[in-house]
Design a protein around this motif. Structure first.
Motif, mmCIF file in Angstrom:
data_model
loop_
_atom_site.group_PDB
_atom_site.id
_atom_site.type_symbol
_atom_site.label_atom_id
_atom_site.label_comp_id
_atom_site.label_asym_id
_atom_site.label_seq_id
_atom_site.Cartn_x
_atom_site.Cartn_y
_atom_site.Cartn_z
ATOM 1 N N GLU A 173 13.164 -12.524 0.927
ATOM 2 C CA GLU A 173 14.023 -12.488 2.106
ATOM 3 C C GLU A 173 14.461 -13.905 2.445
ATOM 4 O OE1 GLU A 173 14.177 -10.540 6.601
ATOM 5 O OE2 GLU A 173 12.326 -10.468 5.427
ATOM 6 N N LEU A 174 15.757 -14.094 2.561
ATOM 7 C CA LEU A 174 16.310 -15.438 2.692
ATOM 8 C C LEU A 174 16.445 -15.875 4.144
ATOM 9 C CD1 LEU A 174 19.148 -15.285 0.009
ATOM 10 C CD2 LEU A 174 16.849 -16.243 -0.239
ATOM 11 N N GLU A 194 22.558 -15.191 -0.105
ATOM 12 C CA GLU A 194 22.423 -14.637 -1.453
ATOM 13 C C GLU A 194 23.692 -14.867 -2.271
ATOM 14 O OE1 GLU A 194 21.182 -10.445 -3.708
ATOM 15 O OE2 GLU A 194 21.239 -10.570 -1.516
ATOM 16 N N SER A 195 24.840 -14.739 -1.636
ATOM 17 C CA SER A 195 26.101 -14.960 -2.350
ATOM 18 C C SER A 195 26.198 -16.388 -2.872
ATOM 19 C CB SER A 195 27.286 -14.658 -1.427
ATOM 20 O OG SER A 195 27.251 -15.478 -0.271
ATOM 21 N N ASN A 204 23.785 -16.738 -5.874
ATOM 22 C CA ASN A 204 24.383 -16.109 -7.055
ATOM 23 C C ASN A 204 25.471 -16.994 -7.656
ATOM 24 O OD1 ASN A 204 22.865 -13.719 -7.165
ATOM 25 N ND2 ASN A 204 24.135 -12.746 -5.605
ATOM 26 N N LEU A 264 14.994 -11.894 -5.529
ATOM 27 C CA LEU A 264 14.912 -12.946 -4.518
ATOM 28 C C LEU A 264 14.134 -12.455 -3.296
ATOM 29 C CD1 LEU A 264 18.573 -14.323 -4.585
ATOM 30 C CD2 LEU A 264 16.539 -15.385 -5.597
ATOM 31 N N LYS A 278 18.807 -17.099 6.272
ATOM 32 C CA LYS A 278 20.262 -17.078 6.150
ATOM 33 C C LYS A 278 20.955 -18.214 6.892
ATOM 34 C CE LYS A 278 20.450 -12.120 5.258
ATOM 35 N NZ LYS A 278 20.956 -10.799 5.718
#
Length: 207
Positions: free
Chosen positions: A179-180, A187-188, A191, A177, A182
């Protein structure tokens, strides 16, 4: 953590003041609620480093019972099980496509519109995957109370083409992935959404 807790308390105070202004009948009560609202915006300015004048302009007095804002996102995977991502111009980071719910559109209409505008892909909605309360997840602090609706969508046609306000659009592997952004997605959460789709989990995650 303390700053986050303070922000949540300030948002609650502002919501109480806004509710009071909607329902108060007495001028004395209205004056006190207006003062309380002003104090909450001053505190919010101190915590968020945003100018008080900007907050006053942005947070217009509520005319109805204050409620959470709604963010609608689309989770799209291709035949390689890669995830559709859009790159925000604002912070240069990536998120699953979506945005604020628009008045006059159903949630499914909002998400398909946002996906096409941000990535160039025309999609259809399969089902609702999750309803996230952003307060329950480690997003960066923000002045709003937000519910996030995430829909599983599938590509019908079109080609990848980032929208005018986006910096990119691409599919990414779950183990690679970018860089998000946030504030928009974690990311959690990706997933969890990915596993729900792969495992054909028909439940809707909430909170």
């Amino acid at each position: 953590m303390k700053e986050y807790q303070n922000l949540e308390l300030i948002k609650r105070i502002k919501a109480l003041a806004d509710t009071g202004l909607v329902y108060a009948k007495d001028d004395y009560d209205k004056e006190r609620y207006e003062e309380l609202r002003g104090i909450s915006l001053e505190l919010l300015s101190n915590v968020s480093d945003q100018p008080l004048t900007m907050l006053n302009d942005f947070f217009m007095p509520e005319r109805d019972y204050p409620t959470a804002k709604v963010d609608v996102r689309g989770f799209v995977m291709n035949d390689k099980n890669e995830i559709l991502m859009a790159k925000e111009q604002i912070d240069g980071h990536w998120t699953i496509p979506g945005g604020w719910a628009d008045v006059g559109y159903t949630p499914s209409e909002v998400v398909t519109k946002e996906i096409e505008e941000e990535t160039g892909l025309s999609c259809s909605v399969v089902r609702l995957l999750a309803i996230y309360d952003k307060r329950m997840h480690p997003h960066p602090p923000q002045p709003f109370y937000v519910y996030k609706l995430v829909f599983l969508c599938k590509v019908e046609n079109g080609g990848l083409k980032p929208g005018f306000d986006m910096a990119g659009a691409a599919f990414y592997r779950i183990d690679d992935l970018p860089e998000l952004s946030k504030d928009r997605i974690l990311e959690s959460q990706i997933n969890q959404l990915y596993n729900m789709v792969i495992e054909n989990d028909k439940n809707v995650h909430f909170d």
